[in-house]
Design a protein around this motif. Structure first.
Motif, PDB file in Angstrom:
ATOM      1  N   SER A 183     -24.069  15.746  -7.671  1.00  0.00           N
ATOM      2  CA  SER A 183     -23.202  14.617  -8.049  1.00  0.00           C
ATOM      3  C   SER A 183     -23.081  13.630  -6.890  1.00  0.00           C
ATOM      4  CB  SER A 183     -21.820  15.132  -8.467  1.00  0.00           C
ATOM      5  OG  SER A 183     -21.276  15.899  -7.442  1.00  0.00           O
ATOM      6  N   ILE A 184     -22.640  12.427  -7.228  1.00  0.00           N
ATOM      7  CA  ILE A 184     -22.424  11.387  -6.212  1.00  0.00           C
ATOM      8  C   ILE A 184     -21.032  10.797  -6.423  1.00  0.00           C
ATOM      9  CG2 ILE A 184     -24.835  10.733  -5.786  1.00  0.00           C
ATOM     10  CD1 ILE A 184     -24.501   8.502  -7.837  1.00  0.00           C
ATOM     11  N   SER A 185     -20.506  10.153  -5.365  1.00  0.00           N
ATOM     12  CA  SER A 185     -19.189   9.530  -5.538  1.00  0.00           C
ATOM     13  C   SER A 185     -19.275   8.048  -5.192  1.00  0.00           C
ATOM     14  CB  SER A 185     -18.144  10.238  -4.669  1.00  0.00           C
ATOM     15  OG  SER A 185     -18.048   9.660  -3.423  1.00  0.00           O
ATOM     16  N   CYS A 186     -18.474   7.254  -5.897  1.00  0.00           N
ATOM     17  CA  CYS A 186     -18.437   5.807  -5.661  1.00  0.00           C
ATOM     18  C   CYS A 186     -17.562   5.555  -4.423  1.00  0.00           C
ATOM     19  CB  CYS A 186     -17.857   5.111  -6.886  1.00  0.00           C
ATOM     20  SG  CYS A 186     -17.569   3.360  -6.616  1.00  0.00           S
ATOM     21  N   VAL A 187     -18.054   4.750  -3.456  1.00  0.00           N
ATOM     22  CA  VAL A 187     -17.286   4.509  -2.225  1.00  0.00           C
ATOM     23  C   VAL A 187     -16.102   3.573  -2.463  1.00  0.00           C
ATOM     24  CG1 VAL A 187     -19.138   4.947  -0.567  1.00  0.00           C
ATOM     25  CG2 VAL A 187     -18.877   2.663  -1.532  1.00  0.00           C
ATOM     26  N   THR A 188     -16.101   2.845  -3.583  1.00  0.00           N
ATOM     27  CA  THR A 188     -15.019   1.897  -3.850  1.00  0.00           C
ATOM     28  C   THR A 188     -13.875   2.558  -4.618  1.00  0.00           C
ATOM     29  OG1 THR A 188     -16.620   0.111  -3.906  1.00  0.00           O
ATOM     30  CG2 THR A 188     -14.479  -0.356  -4.869  1.00  0.00           C
ATOM     31  N   CYS A 189     -14.197   3.215  -5.742  1.00  0.00           N
ATOM     32  CA  CYS A 189     -13.121   3.760  -6.588  1.00  0.00           C
ATOM     33  C   CYS A 189     -13.074   5.283  -6.581  1.00  0.00           C
ATOM     34  CB  CYS A 189     -13.256   3.234  -8.015  1.00  0.00           C
ATOM     35  SG  CYS A 189     -14.668   3.898  -8.896  1.00  0.00           S
TER      36      CYS A 189
ATOM     37  N   PRO B 267     -19.515   2.768 -13.514  1.00  0.00           N
ATOM     38  CA  PRO B 267     -18.948   2.266 -14.779  1.00  0.00           C
ATOM     39  C   PRO B 267     -17.515   1.750 -14.634  1.00  0.00           C
ATOM     40  CG  PRO B 267     -19.112   4.661 -14.794  1.00  0.00           C
ATOM     41  CD  PRO B 267     -19.777   4.206 -13.541  1.00  0.00           C
ATOM     42  N   ARG B 268     -16.822   2.122 -13.525  1.00  0.00           N
ATOM     43  CA  ARG B 268     -15.423   1.706 -13.377  1.00  0.00           C
ATOM     44  C   ARG B 268     -15.274   0.438 -12.531  1.00  0.00           C
ATOM     45  NH1 ARG B 268     -11.084   6.257 -12.119  1.00  0.00           N
ATOM     46  NH2 ARG B 268     -12.157   6.454 -10.142  1.00  0.00           N
ATOM     47  N   CYS B 269     -15.935   0.366 -11.379  1.00  0.00           N
ATOM     48  CA  CYS B 269     -15.731  -0.802 -10.494  1.00  0.00           C
ATOM     49  C   CYS B 269     -16.976  -1.678 -10.389  1.00  0.00           C
ATOM     50  CB  CYS B 269     -15.313  -0.339  -9.109  1.00  0.00           C
ATOM     51  SG  CYS B 269     -16.618   0.517  -8.215  1.00  0.00           S
ATOM     52  N   TRP B 270     -18.072  -1.234 -10.981  1.00  0.00           N
ATOM     53  CA  TRP B 270     -19.316  -2.012 -11.044  1.00  0.00           C
ATOM     54  C   TRP B 270     -20.034  -2.095  -9.689  1.00  0.00           C
ATOM     55  CZ3 TRP B 270     -21.261  -1.881 -15.431  1.00  0.00           C
ATOM     56  CH2 TRP B 270     -22.267  -2.758 -15.857  1.00  0.00           C
ATOM     57  N   LYS B 271     -19.638  -1.257  -8.740  1.00  0.00           N
ATOM     58  CA  LYS B 271     -20.324  -1.203  -7.432  1.00  0.00           C
ATOM     59  C   LYS B 271     -21.628  -0.394  -7.594  1.00  0.00           C
ATOM     60  CE  LYS B 271     -20.181  -1.053  -2.720  1.00  0.00           C
ATOM     61  NZ  LYS B 271     -20.038  -2.203  -1.862  1.00  0.00           N
TER      62      LYS B 271
ATOM     63  N   GLU C 162      -5.860   4.019 -14.073  1.00  0.00           N
ATOM     64  CA  GLU C 162      -5.308   3.208 -15.169  1.00  0.00           C
ATOM     65  C   GLU C 162      -6.398   2.302 -15.754  1.00  0.00           C
ATOM     66  OE1 GLU C 162      -2.314   3.212 -16.619  1.00  0.00           O
ATOM     67  OE2 GLU C 162      -1.689   4.906 -15.361  1.00  0.00           O
ATOM     68  N   ILE C 163      -7.282   1.802 -14.866  1.00  0.00           N
ATOM     69  CA  ILE C 163      -8.380   0.940 -15.339  1.00  0.00           C
ATOM     70  C   ILE C 163      -9.366   1.757 -16.165  1.00  0.00           C
ATOM     71  CG2 ILE C 163     -10.354  -0.468 -14.566  1.00  0.00           C
ATOM     72  CD1 ILE C 163      -8.595  -1.203 -12.102  1.00  0.00           C
TER      73      ILE C 163
ATOM     74  N   PRO D 259       0.804  -1.232   0.000  1.00  0.00           N
ATOM     75  CA  PRO D 259       0.000   0.000   0.000  1.00  0.00           C
ATOM     76  C   PRO D 259       0.833   1.275   0.000  1.00  0.00           C
ATOM     77  CG  PRO D 259      -0.825  -1.568   1.632  1.00  0.00           C
ATOM     78  CD  PRO D 259       0.472  -2.104   1.129  1.00  0.00           C
ATOM     79  N   TRP D 260       2.110   1.202   0.501  1.00  0.00           N
ATOM     80  CA  TRP D 260       2.963   2.396   0.506  1.00  0.00           C
ATOM     81  C   TRP D 260       3.489   2.702  -0.895  1.00  0.00           C
ATOM     82  CZ3 TRP D 260       3.096   5.311   4.780  1.00  0.00           C
ATOM     83  CH2 TRP D 260       2.717   4.718   5.978  1.00  0.00           C
ATOM     84  N   CYS D 261       3.635   1.644  -1.705  1.00  0.00           N
ATOM     85  CA  CYS D 261       4.222   1.816  -3.044  1.00  0.00           C
ATOM     86  C   CYS D 261       3.160   2.049  -4.113  1.00  0.00           C
ATOM     87  CB  CYS D 261       5.046   0.586  -3.435  1.00  0.00           C
ATOM     88  SG  CYS D 261       6.278   0.140  -2.209  1.00  0.00           S
ATOM     89  N   LEU D 262       1.954   1.533  -3.878  1.00  0.00           N
ATOM     90  CA  LEU D 262       0.913   1.628  -4.904  1.00  0.00           C
ATOM     91  C   LEU D 262      -0.179   2.574  -4.449  1.00  0.00           C
ATOM     92  CD1 LEU D 262       0.457  -2.137  -5.804  1.00  0.00           C
ATOM     93  CD2 LEU D 262       1.409  -0.388  -7.288  1.00  0.00           C
ATOM     94  N   SER D 263      -0.563   3.489  -5.330  1.00  0.00           N
ATOM     95  CA  SER D 263      -1.673   4.375  -5.013  1.00  0.00           C
ATOM     96  C   SER D 263      -2.947   3.761  -5.590  1.00  0.00           C
ATOM     97  CB  SER D 263      -1.415   5.745  -5.632  1.00  0.00           C
ATOM     98  OG  SER D 263      -2.625   6.425  -5.793  1.00  0.00           O
ATOM     99  N   PRO D 264      -3.935   3.393  -4.748  1.00  0.00           N
ATOM    100  CA  PRO D 264      -5.168   2.799  -5.279  1.00  0.00           C
ATOM    101  C   PRO D 264      -5.840   3.699  -6.312  1.00  0.00           C
ATOM    102  CG  PRO D 264      -5.127   2.669  -2.875  1.00  0.00           C
ATOM    103  CD  PRO D 264      -3.960   3.507  -3.278  1.00  0.00           C
ATOM    104  N   HIS D 265      -5.772   5.029  -6.080  1.00  0.00           N
ATOM    105  CA  HIS D 265      -6.419   5.955  -7.019  1.00  0.00           C
ATOM    106  C   HIS D 265      -5.758   5.880  -8.398  1.00  0.00           C
ATOM    107  CE1 HIS D 265      -7.986  10.248  -7.950  1.00  0.00           C
ATOM    108  NE2 HIS D 265      -8.776   9.322  -8.412  1.00  0.00           N
ATOM    109  N   ARG D 266      -4.418   5.746  -8.384  1.00  0.00           N
ATOM    110  CA  ARG D 266      -3.697   5.667  -9.666  1.00  0.00           C
ATOM    111  C   ARG D 266      -4.093   4.387 -10.420  1.00  0.00           C
ATOM    112  NH1 ARG D 266       2.843   5.777 -10.458  1.00  0.00           N
ATOM    113  NH2 ARG D 266       2.791   5.511 -12.714  1.00  0.00           N
TER     114      ARG D 266
END
Ligand SMILES: [Zn+2]
Length: 263
Positions: free
Chosen positions: A65-71, A85-89, A53-54, A42-49
């Motif tokens: 507007s609304i925000s997705c709690v996963t991505c 549309p990105r994580c299907w949540k 990329e996906i 988790p220190w090396c990888l940014s989940p947002h990045r």
């Protein structure tokens, strides 16, 4: 969870080493490396990045507007109840039934907390009789054996973290019911800490699960899982699910609606 498992393996190994000879072999060192890599990941990888990329973030939709709690993708309110549309949540303005679910899980956690510490976590059958070991006894035995640093790990993981999670989530639930703008940022930070540290409470159940099959010498000494193991595992599960069910934005909503009503 491999990092938690390695800490549990280390404590169990040190406990067993008091009475038996043993050494860590290649499998153990590989497991330790997996745990270190998992901790560093988790220190090396940014989940947002990774999410970008996906699928790249959409331009600011503006307006409602609304925000997705996963991505964390920001989408127009027309996406409500549809899938991200990105994580299907499935998208909601706030997590459904967050307050009721969290309150029920926290209440169950408090009820189970007392048998988890009162009853023995494990017991040993030996020629001299039966020796019962509660979580507190386990800490005392480690201190008596000179492993005070392991005792500190158990105190933090098995006693302080479950208590911090239950009292912290109770504080947040009370603040949704009786809103206040004071310490909103601090409360939100505490919530994210509670969310992250929850799995470390599994150290003690892992220790018992590891020692019971290893410390089996019929007629000499046999370790069995005690009555406290189930309530303790349920406390850990309840607090982890409660943290997952709670929506920290509810504290901000409540504070805002209180300000609007007074303004
Ligand atoms: Zn998403």
């Amino acid at each position: 969870m491999s990092d938690v498992l390695v800490v549990a393996c280390f404590v169990a190994y040190m406990r067993i080493k008091v009475q038996l000879q043993g050494q860590v072999c290649w499998g153990g060192w590989c497991l330790i490396m997996v745990a270190i890599l998992q901790l560093l990941g988790p220190w090396c990888l940014s989940p947002h990045r990774i999410w970008r990329e996906i699928m790249p973030d959409r331009p600011d939709p503006g307006g409602d507007s609304i925000s997705c709690v996963t991505c964390n993708m920001i989408l127009p309110a027309s996406f409500l109840e549809r899938r991200c549309p990105r994580c299907w949540k499935r998208l909601h303005r706030r997590k459904p039934d967050a307050l009721v679910r969290t309150a029920a899980l926290v209440a169950a956690g408090y009820i189970l907390y007392f048998p988890a510490y009162y009853y023995p976590m494990s017991y040993t059958l030996q020629p001299g009789g039966v020796q019962y070991v509660t979580i507190i006894d386990g800490v005392r035995d480690l201190i008596n054996a000179g492993f005070w640093y392991l005792a500190i790990i158990i105190i933090i993981a098995s006693i302080l973290i479950p208590l911090l999670k239950l009292t912290g989530l109770s504080w947040m639930l009370i603040r949704v019911r009786f809103p206040s703008k004071r310490r909103l940022v601090l409360r939100t930070r505490v919530f994210h800490i509670i969310h992250r540290i929850g799995r470390w409470s599994n150290v003690d159940p892992f220790i018992v699960a590891l020692m019971a099959p290893l410390f089996s010498f019929p007629g000499v000494a046999d370790v069995y899982v005690g009555k406290a193991a189930l309530p303790f595992a349920l406390v850990v599960a309840c607090t982890m699910l409660a943290a997952r069910s709670f929506d920290s934005r509810l504290m901000w909503d409540a504070a805002q609606s209180q300000e609007d009503s007074h303004g």
